[in-house]
Design an enzyme around this catalytic site. Structure first.
Site, PDB file in Angstrom:
ATOM      1  CG  ASP A 310      -5.562  -5.494  50.032  1.00 34.24           C
ATOM      2  OD1 ASP A 310      -5.088  -4.362  49.919  1.00 34.24           O
ATOM      3  OD2 ASP A 310      -6.466  -5.772  50.846  1.00 34.24           O
ATOM      4  CD  GLU A 511      -6.390  -2.112  55.911  1.00 27.66           C
ATOM      5  OE1 GLU A 511      -5.662  -3.106  55.823  1.00 27.66           O
ATOM      6  OE2 GLU A 511      -6.328  -1.155  55.101  1.00 27.66           O
TER       7      GLU A 511
HETATM    8  C1  BGC Z   1      -0.868   2.836  54.129  1.00 20.62           C
HETATM    9  C2  BGC Z   1      -2.208   3.267  53.709  1.00 20.62           C
HETATM   10  C3  BGC Z   1      -2.875   2.148  53.022  1.00 20.62           C
HETATM   11  C4  BGC Z   1      -2.961   1.031  53.966  1.00 20.62           C
HETATM   12  C5  BGC Z   1      -3.572  -0.100  53.304  1.00 20.62           C
HETATM   13  C6  BGC Z   1      -0.974   1.637  54.983  1.00 20.62           C
HETATM   14  O1  BGC Z   1       0.290   1.135  55.237  1.00 20.62           O
HETATM   15  O2  BGC Z   1      -0.241   3.878  54.776  1.00 20.62           O
HETATM   16  O3  BGC Z   1      -2.039   4.315  52.855  1.00 20.62           O
HETATM   17  O4  BGC Z   1      -4.131   2.447  52.552  1.00 20.62           O
HETATM   18  O5  BGC Z   1      -1.678   0.644  54.398  1.00 20.62           O
HETATM   19  O6  BGC Z   1      -3.625  -1.141  54.189  1.00 20.62           O
HETATM   20  C1  BGC Z   2      -6.846  -2.741  52.132  1.00 17.30           C
HETATM   21  C2  BGC Z   2      -7.662  -2.529  50.903  1.00 17.30           C
HETATM   22  C3  BGC Z   2      -7.313  -1.223  50.262  1.00 17.30           C
HETATM   23  C4  BGC Z   2      -5.833  -1.155  50.020  1.00 17.30           C
HETATM   24  C5  BGC Z   2      -5.372   0.122  49.392  1.00 17.30           C
HETATM   25  C6  BGC Z   2      -5.402  -2.521  51.872  1.00 17.30           C
HETATM   26  O1  BGC Z   2      -4.672  -2.626  53.035  1.00 17.30           O
HETATM   27  O2  BGC Z   2      -7.034  -4.055  52.611  1.00 17.30           O
HETATM   28  O3  BGC Z   2      -9.021  -2.593  51.240  1.00 17.30           O
HETATM   29  O4  BGC Z   2      -8.026  -1.095  49.075  1.00 17.30           O
HETATM   30  O5  BGC Z   2      -5.155  -1.316  51.224  1.00 17.30           O
HETATM   31  O6  BGC Z   2      -5.372   1.173  50.275  1.00 17.30           O
END
Ligand code: BGC
Ligand code: BGC
Length: 789
Positions: A310, A511
Site C-alpha cells: 500500500d 481513510e
Molecule cells: C493521495 C491519493 C491516494 C491516497 C492513498 C493520498 O495521499 O493523494 O491519491 O489515493 O493518498 O491513501
Molecule cells: C489505500 C489503498 C489504495 C491506495 C492507492 C492507499 O492509501 O489504503 O486502499 O489502494 O492508497 O490509492
C-alpha cells in the site's frame, strides 16, 4: 537470429498499428516448452537486475514521465485517489486512455541486446465503480452492498466496473476491500461489506469474479475484464479503537478467523493480487511480516498471484524508509507502491540485490509473480496498446444506461428500513416536500473515493453528468404517481405537504480522515428539520446517508420512518423506488446499529439497538419506544481543532485571492496548497506563497483560545512574512528563519503577543516562500502563557 524493434518499427506503430510485433519477447524461447513457468524462467534469465527491480516499483502517474518509463521500465504504476492524467483529476476519459497509450508505448520500446520487453500495467482504485473518472457509474459503497447480501448483483457490479475501467485502457483494480470492520469509528468502515466475515467473503469473491471473469472462462482476464485485488491483508478492520493503519492485538488464530477469513474465498475466485495492509499485528507492520505475508498468505492459503504494497506502506516498517526497505521484499511483498520516491527506492534496491542483502532467488520469485499475472492477463502474448483493446475508447459504456440500471437496483436493494409508523410506502398522488441540504447533493451521496480521494468538498452536481440525485429521483417518482414534489433544502414551504422527506448525513471522507472518536451523529441540520415538521404535524421520512451505523436516537425519535441509505452513489432514484414501494424493501443490516453514542466497538448484541440482519419490509410497522437521547460525547465541545488529519473541522474555511481552498487544498491569489505526508498520507499541507500573496483561514463561529500551529520551514524566508489575527500583526520572519531546515515544530500564539486574538488567521509573504502546516488548533491555555515559535 532474433529480430529487434527498430526505430522505424516504432514510428510505424505510433502511427497506429494495434499489434506491436516484438520477437525478442516472443515465446517460447527455451526448448519448445510453453508452460507458464518455462516462459517466466526464460524471461528472468534475460533480464538485468535493474529491469527486474523496476518490475517491483510502482510509482504514481504524476511523479514520472513517459521518458522515465522508457528509461526505467516500471512494471506497473497507479493513479492515486487524487491523481489524474496530466495532472488533471477531472480529465475526460479520453485523456486517461491517451496516457495509458503513451506509457504503454514507452514501456514496450525495444531494449538493447536480448533483454525482453515487458509491458507495464496501470492500477487504479475503482472501489465503487470507476469513480476516479468523470461520467463513470458510481455504485453504492460496500457497506450498502453488504446490506443486499446479493452476490449475483455484486458480480454484475464487478463486470460493469471492469468494463468501464477497460474503456479507459487501465489493467488493474485495487478492489475489492474485504476488510471486516469491527469498530465503526474506523474511517474506512464503508469500504467493508460487513462486520461479519461470513457476509464479506462471498461478496468479495463475487466482485472478483465480476472484475476478472470466472475461473475457466475463456475471456477471464481478457477483453472487458481487469485484474482484481483483495485488500488489505490483513487486519485492516480490526485495529484498536478503529484507528486507521493502527495496531491489531490478540491471539493470532482468533484474528485470522475474523480478518483473514474472506481471503480463501477470494483466492478460490482466482484473485490475482492481494494488497498488504498498513496496520500492524501484535506490534509488527504487515508490510514486514513474513510469518503472515508468506507463512499464512502463500503457504497456508496457497495464494499464487502477486502481493502489492500500500501507499508507502513499506516505509512504515521498523528500520525502513520509503526509499530503503529490503525488509518488505524479504517478508513477501512483491511490488512496492512508492508513489513519489521511486527513484531512491530503485537505486537502493538494486544495490541491495548486488550486495546480497536481497538474495537473487527472492528477487526472481517476486518478479516471476508479477510476470505470471501479466501473462495470465494476456499482456505478454501480443503487444496490444491500451486503445486498441476491446471496449477501449467506447465512451458510451462509461455510465451507460445498462450500468446505471445495475447501480439503481443496488441502491434499492441496499436501503435498510429501520423504522416505519406507516408513512411508507409513500401514497400515490401525494404532495411531497424534500428537505435537507444533502437531498440534491450527488457528491455527498457518493462519499469518499469519488472523483477525488476524499470526495465531497466543492464537487457540485455539474461534476456528475448523467447522474441522478436523491431529490431528482423522488421528484420523478412523485410526479409519475400524479403527485407534486418540492425541493426545499431549508424546509421552508408555501404549500403544506402531505409528507416531508429529510435527507441528511455524514459529509464525505476517506481513510484516516474519517476516523472518529465516537459514533455520535452530531450535525443537527436534519434533526432540526425533523423536529420542526413533527411540531407542524407533518409526517416525516428520514433518509440517512452515512458510511457507518451511527447513534441517531434523536432523529429516530423525531421521524415517522427512518431509512439507512448508506452511500448510494450516482443513482439516487433507487431510493425513491423503495420509498414509493415500486421495489420491495429487502435491505438488511450487515452491521449492528449502536444503541449508545459512547466510543467503542458496537458489535456485541448487548450494545446493538438493531442487530445484524435487521430491516423492515414495507408491510411491517414498527413504532420504536422513545430512545435515550443523552450522549456525553455531544457535550464535550470540540471545535477547537481547525485542521487535523488533513481536514478542516466544520465551519473552518481558507481563502486566498478570493478563491476558497477547501480542506486547505488548491490554489488562488498566488498561494498554492497541496497535500504532503507527515504521519499519514496527505495529513499536512505544503503552502507556497508567491511574492505578495496571502492566505486567510477562519472560523465562522466565535471561537476562543490560543492558536497552536504545527509547522515546518524548509528554506528560510528571504523577505517579510507576517501573521495577522484580530487586530495584531506579528512578523514571523525571524522565528521562521530560526525554524528553517529543522523538523516539525509548534508555534503558539496567545494574547501575550497578539492581543485580541481573532477568529481569523492571515499569513502573508512579501517574497516567495514555502511553509508546511500539519495542524492548526485552538486551545484554552493558562492566562499569561507566552507566545512561542
Ligand atoms: C493521495 C491519493 C491516494 C491516497 C492513498 C493520498 O495521499 O493523494 O491519491 O489515493 O493518498 O491513501
Ligand atoms: C489505500 C489503498 C489504495 C491506495 C492507492 C492507499 O492509501 O489504503 O486502499 O489502494 O492508497 O490509492
Amino acid at each position: 537470429m532474433k529480430a529487434f524493434w527498430t526505430a522505424t518499427a516504432l514510428a510505424v506503430c505510433l502511427a497506429g498499428c494495434s499489434t506491436v510485433p516484438n520477437e525478442a519477447n516472443t515465446l517460447p524461447a527455451v526448448s519448445g516448452q510453453t508452460s507458464e513457468e518455462a516462459r517466466i524462467a526464460d524471461l528472468l534469465s534475460r533480464m538485468s537486475i535493474e529491469r527486474k527491480v523496476a518490475q517491483l516499483v510502482q510509482p504514481q502517474i504524476n511523479s514520472f514521465t513517459a521518458e522515465d518509463m522508457r528509461r526505467y521500465r516500471f512494471g506497473s504504476y497507479l493513479n492515486g485517489g487524487n491523481g489524474g492524467p496530466y495532472g488533471d483529476e477531472f480529465a475526460e476519459a479520453s485523456e486517461w486512455l491517451k496516457l495509458a497509450d503513451e506509457m504503454y508505448l514507452a514501456s514496450v520500446e525495444p531494449l538493447e541486446g536480448n533483454e525482453p520487453v515487458i509491458p507495464m500495467m496501470w492500477g487504479t482504485d475503482a472501489v465503487h465503480g470507476h469513480t476516479n473518472v468523470i461520467r463513470a457509474t458510481i455504485f453504492p459503497h460496500n457497506i450498502g452492498l453488504g446490506a443486499t447480501r446479493d452476490a449475483d448483483l455484486v458480480r454484475r457490479i464487478g463486470e460493469a466496473t471492469a468494463t468501464e475501467i477497460a474503456v479507459t485502457g487501465i489493467d488493474w483494480n485495487f478492489s475489492p476491500t474485504v476488510a471486516v470492520a469491527r469498530d465503526d469509528r474506523w474511517g474506512r468502515t464503508y469500504e467493508s461489506y460487513s462486520e461479519d466475515p461470513a457476509i464479506v467473503a462471498p461478496l468479495g469473491a463475487a466482485l472478483i469474479e465480476g472484475l476478472q471473469g470466472r475461473q475457466g472462462d475463456p475471456d477471464r482476464l481478457r477483453g472487458q475484464h481487469v485484474i482484481a485485488t483483495a485488500k488489505h491483508f490483513f487486519g485492516d478492520g480490526g485495529t484498536d479503537q478503529g484507528v486507521d493503519q493502527g495496531e491489531v492485538t490478540g491471539d493470532i488464530e482468533s484474528l485470522k478467523a475474523i480478518h483473514a477469513a474472506p481471503y480463501p474465498a477470494a483466492i478460490d475466485a482466482g484473485v490475482e493480487a492481494v494488497m498488504a495492509s498498513f496496520n500492524s499485528i501484535n506490534g509488527r507492520k504487515m508490510h514486514g511480516n513474513e510469518a503472515l505475508l508468506t507463512g499464512v498468505l502463500r503457504d497456508e492459503l496457497g495464494f499464487d498471484g502477486l502481493v502489492v504494497g500500500d501507499w508507502n506502506g513499506h516505509g512504515q516498517v521498523a528500520g525502513c524508509t520509503n526509499t530503503d526497505c529490503p525488509q518488505s521484499l524479504l517478508a513477501g511483498l512483491d511490488i512496492y507502491m512508492v508513489p513519489d520516491e521511486w527513484r531512491g527506492l530503485l537505486e537502493t534496491t538494486v544495490a541491495q540485490v548486488r550486495d546480497g542483502t536481497i538474495p537473487m532467488a527472492r528477487l526472481d520469485e517476486a518478479v516471476g509473480r508479477v510476470l505470471r499475472v501479466k501473462m495470465r492477463a494476456g499482456l505478454l502474448d501480443e503487444f496490444v496498446r491500451p486503445s486498441q483493446r476491446p471496449v477501449a475508447g467506447r465512451y458510451d459504456l462509461l455510465g451507460s444506461a445498462e450500468h446505471r440500471a445495475i447501480a439503481r437496483e443496488a441502491v434499492a436493494k441496499s436501503q435498510v428500513l429501520l423504522k416505519n409508523n406507516g408513512v411508507l410506502p409513500l401514497k400515490a398522488g401525494a404532495t411531497v416536500l424534500v428537505a435537507g441540504s444533502a437531498a440534491d447533493d450527488i457528491a455527498q451521496a457518493a462519499g469518499g473515493w469519488t472523483l477525488t480521494w476524499q470526495g465531497g468538498g466543492d464537487l457540485d452536481n455539474e461534476y456528475f453528468p448523467g447522474a441522478t440525485s436523491i431529490w431528482q429521483g423522488l421528484k420523478a417518482a412523485t410526479e409519475e404517481s400524479g403527485g407534486t414534489a418540492m425541493l426545499a433544502p431549508d424546509g421552508d414551504y408555501t404549500t403544506r405537504p402531505d409528507v416531508a422527506i429529510v435527507v441528511f448525513g455524514e459529509e464525505p471522507y476517506a481513510e484516516f480522515a474519517g476516523d472518529r472518536k465516537n459514533v455520535a451523529f452530531s450535525d443537527e441540520e436534519g434533526l432540526a428539520l425533523l423536529r420542526r415538521f413533527e411540531a407542524e404535524d407533518i409526517p416525516t421520512v428520514a433518509v440517512f446517508l452515512s458510511g457507518r451505523p451511527m447513534w441517531v436516537n434523536r432523529e429516530l425519535n423525531a421521524a415517522d420512518a427512518f431509512v439507512a441509505a448508506w452511500l448510494p452513489g450516482s443513482e439516487g432514484a433507487g431510493i425513491a423506488d423503495v420509498l414509493t414501494g415500486t421495489e420491495p424493501s429487502t435491505g438488511r443490516l450487515s452491521f449492528s446499529w449502536p444503541r449508545g453514542c459512547d466510543a467503542g466497538p458496537v458489535n456485541g448484541p448487548e450494545k446493538a439497538l438493531f442487530p445484524v440482519g435487521y430491516g423492515l419490509s414495507l408491510t411491517q410497522r414498527s413504532s420504536l419506544p422513545m430512545l435515550d437521547e443523552s450522549c456525553d460525547a455531544l457535550l464535550a465541545a470540540s471545535g477547537s481543532d481547525w485542521f487535523v488529519n488533513g481536514r478542516f473541522e466544520q465551519g473552518i474555511t481558507a481563502v486566498a485571492g478570493g478563491v476558497a481552498l477547501p480542506d486547505l487544498r488548491g490554489a488562488g491569489g498566488g498561494v498554492t496548497a497541496r497535500g504532503i505526508d507527515r504521519n499519514a498520507q496527505e495529513d499536512s499541507r505544503e503552502i507556497t506563497f508567491t511574492p505578495g500573496s496571502a492566505l486567510t483561514i477562519s472560523q465562522t463561529e466565535e471561537g476562543e483560545g490560543a492558536y497552536r500551529i504545527v509547522y515546518r520551514v524548509r528554506q528560510r524566508p528571504q523577505q517579510t512574512v507576517t501573521l495577522t489575527t484580530g487586530s495584531a500583526t506579528l512578523s514571523l520572519t525571524q522565528p521562521l528563519s530560526v525554524a528553517a531546515e529543522k523538523d516539525w515544530r509548534e508555534m503558539v500564539i496567545t494574547e501575550e503577543c497578539a492581543s485580541g486574538l481573532g477568529n481569523e488567521l492571515t499569513i502573508a509573504s512579501e517574497g516567495a516562500f514555502t511553509l508546511d502546516i500539519a495542524t492548526i488548533e485552538r486551545d484554552n491555555l493558562p492566562e499569561g502563557t507566552a507566545c512561542s515559535f
